[in-house]
Scaffold this motif. Structure first.
Motif, mmCIF file in Angstrom:
data_model
loop_
_atom_site.group_PDB
_atom_site.id
_atom_site.type_symbol
_atom_site.label_atom_id
_atom_site.label_comp_id
_atom_site.label_asym_id
_atom_site.label_seq_id
_atom_site.Cartn_x
_atom_site.Cartn_y
_atom_site.Cartn_z
ATOM 1 N N ALA A 23 0.827 -1.205 0.000
ATOM 2 C CA ALA A 23 0.000 0.000 0.000
ATOM 3 C C ALA A 23 0.863 1.258 0.000
ATOM 4 N N THR A 24 0.825 1.950 -1.123
ATOM 5 C CA THR A 24 1.532 3.219 -1.292
ATOM 6 C C THR A 24 0.646 4.140 -2.113
ATOM 7 N N PHE A 25 0.510 5.371 -1.660
ATOM 8 C CA PHE A 25 -0.306 6.356 -2.356
ATOM 9 C C PHE A 25 0.548 7.585 -2.650
ATOM 10 N N ASP A 26 -0.052 8.624 -3.193
ATOM 11 C CA ASP A 26 0.691 9.846 -3.498
ATOM 12 C C ASP A 26 1.357 10.427 -2.256
ATOM 13 N N SER A 27 0.778 10.174 -1.089
ATOM 14 C CA SER A 27 1.339 10.685 0.168
ATOM 15 C C SER A 27 2.485 9.827 0.689
ATOM 16 N N GLY A 28 2.727 8.665 0.048
ATOM 17 C CA GLY A 28 3.819 7.794 0.451
ATOM 18 C C GLY A 28 3.334 6.438 0.919
ATOM 19 N N PRO A 29 4.277 5.608 1.418
ATOM 20 C CA PRO A 29 3.922 4.263 1.892
ATOM 21 C C PRO A 29 2.977 4.317 3.084
ATOM 22 N N VAL A 30 2.069 3.351 3.142
ATOM 23 C CA VAL A 30 1.132 3.258 4.259
ATOM 24 C C VAL A 30 1.586 2.168 5.216
ATOM 25 N N HIS A 31 1.780 0.958 4.673
ATOM 26 C CA HIS A 31 2.281 -0.160 5.465
ATOM 27 C C HIS A 31 2.861 -1.209 4.513
ATOM 28 N N PRO A 32 3.777 -2.020 5.008
ATOM 29 C CA PRO A 32 4.485 -2.965 4.131
ATOM 30 C C PRO A 32 3.767 -4.309 3.964
ATOM 31 N N VAL A 33 2.493 -4.257 3.590
ATOM 32 C CA VAL A 33 1.733 -5.480 3.325
ATOM 33 C C VAL A 33 1.006 -5.342 1.989
ATOM 34 N N TYR A 34 0.602 -6.474 1.457
ATOM 35 C CA TYR A 34 -0.122 -6.567 0.186
ATOM 36 C C TYR A 34 -1.313 -5.619 0.203
ATOM 37 N N ALA A 35 -1.318 -4.690 -0.726
ATOM 38 C CA ALA A 35 -2.386 -3.698 -0.810
ATOM 39 C C ALA A 35 -3.653 -4.311 -1.408
ATOM 40 N N THR A 36 -4.783 -3.784 -0.992
ATOM 41 C CA THR A 36 -6.057 -4.261 -1.523
ATOM 42 C C THR A 36 -6.122 -4.067 -3.034
ATOM 43 N N PHE A 37 -5.607 -2.939 -3.535
ATOM 44 C CA PHE A 37 -5.662 -2.722 -4.983
ATOM 45 C C PHE A 37 -4.759 -3.694 -5.736
ATOM 46 N N ALA A 38 -3.665 -4.130 -5.140
ATOM 47 C CA ALA A 38 -2.806 -5.133 -5.776
ATOM 48 C C ALA A 38 -3.483 -6.507 -5.736
ATOM 49 N N LEU A 39 -4.169 -6.794 -4.643
ATOM 50 C CA LEU A 39 -4.960 -8.031 -4.562
ATOM 51 C C LEU A 39 -6.013 -8.051 -5.670
ATOM 52 N N ALA A 40 -6.672 -6.916 -5.880
ATOM 53 C CA ALA A 40 -7.701 -6.831 -6.924
ATOM 54 C C ALA A 40 -7.093 -7.085 -8.299
ATOM 55 N N ARG A 41 -5.944 -6.513 -8.558
ATOM 56 C CA ARG A 41 -5.260 -6.720 -9.847
ATOM 57 C C ARG A 41 -4.970 -8.202 -10.063
ATOM 58 N N ASP A 42 -4.432 -8.847 -9.043
ATOM 59 C CA ASP A 42 -4.040 -10.249 -9.184
ATOM 60 C C ASP A 42 -5.251 -11.181 -9.212
ATOM 61 N N ALA A 43 -6.314 -10.816 -8.517
ATOM 62 C CA ALA A 43 -7.556 -11.592 -8.599
ATOM 63 C C ALA A 43 -8.126 -11.497 -10.009
ATOM 64 N N GLU A 44 -8.108 -10.308 -10.584
ATOM 65 C CA GLU A 44 -8.604 -10.153 -11.958
ATOM 66 C C GLU A 44 -7.752 -10.967 -12.919
ATOM 67 N N TRP A 45 -6.438 -10.983 -12.710
ATOM 68 C CA TRP A 45 -5.567 -11.784 -13.579
ATOM 69 C C TRP A 45 -5.932 -13.269 -13.484
ATOM 70 N N CYS A 46 -6.142 -13.757 -12.271
ATOM 71 C CA CYS A 46 -6.471 -15.168 -12.095
ATOM 72 C C CYS A 46 -7.766 -15.503 -12.835
ATOM 73 N N CYS A 47 -8.756 -14.643 -12.743
ATOM 74 C CA CYS A 47 -10.010 -14.866 -13.453
ATOM 75 C C CYS A 47 -9.820 -14.724 -14.962
ATOM 76 N N ARG A 48 -8.933 -13.843 -15.380
ATOM 77 C CA ARG A 48 -8.656 -13.638 -16.802
ATOM 78 C C ARG A 48 -8.032 -14.886 -17.440
#
Length: 131
Positions: A23-48
């Motif tokens: 999780a990183t946004f324009d304001s900088g890093p939030v925390h060093p764990v898998y971001a929800t938006f990255a999970l969404a990207r990879d879930a879409e890839w798996c379905c694709r």
């Protein structure tokens, strides 16, 4: 579009969490764990992965919906296994349910939908002016 999948058919994909998946946004890093938006990207890839086998040479898939319930964290270096299951494949639409696990621990679950359209139709849709 080839109708080769049925409800219950499964595809899997493994993502080892990378720093750029955190999780990183324009304001900088939030925390060093898998971001929800990255999970969404990879879930879409798996379905694709289904779409890659279903579409004809003159067709392409396009995501139409994603719902992600982020249940628990996954840190950098963790292998997260996505499992996508066909819920419905009808006409030009595909609906999948997915789960993502780190070992036996559930990281995320949700649904993702795609449509398979002719490439020339997509070019029309993506060309200004948008209707």
């Amino acid at each position: 579009m080839q109708q080769i999948f049925r409800p219950g058919d499964v595809r899997t994909f493994t993502r080892t969490v990378r720093a750029e998946d955190c999780a990183t946004f324009d304001s900088g890093p939030v925390h060093p764990v898998y971001a929800t938006f990255a999970l969404a990207r990879d879930a879409e890839w798996c379905c694709r992965l289904f779409v890659l086998d279903m579409k004809e040479a003159d067709e392409e898939g396009i995501g139409t919906m994603i719902h992600v319930e982020h249940v628990s964290p996954a840190t950098v270096g963790t292998a997260v296994v996505f499992t996508a299951t066909v819920v419905k494949a009808e006409g030009h639409s595909l609906l999948c349910r997915f789960e993502a696990h780190a070992g036996s621990r559930l990281v995320a679950r949700g649904e993702q939908a795609q449509k398979v359209l002719k490439k020339d139709k997509l070019l029309q849709l993506f060309s200004p002016p948008f209707a």
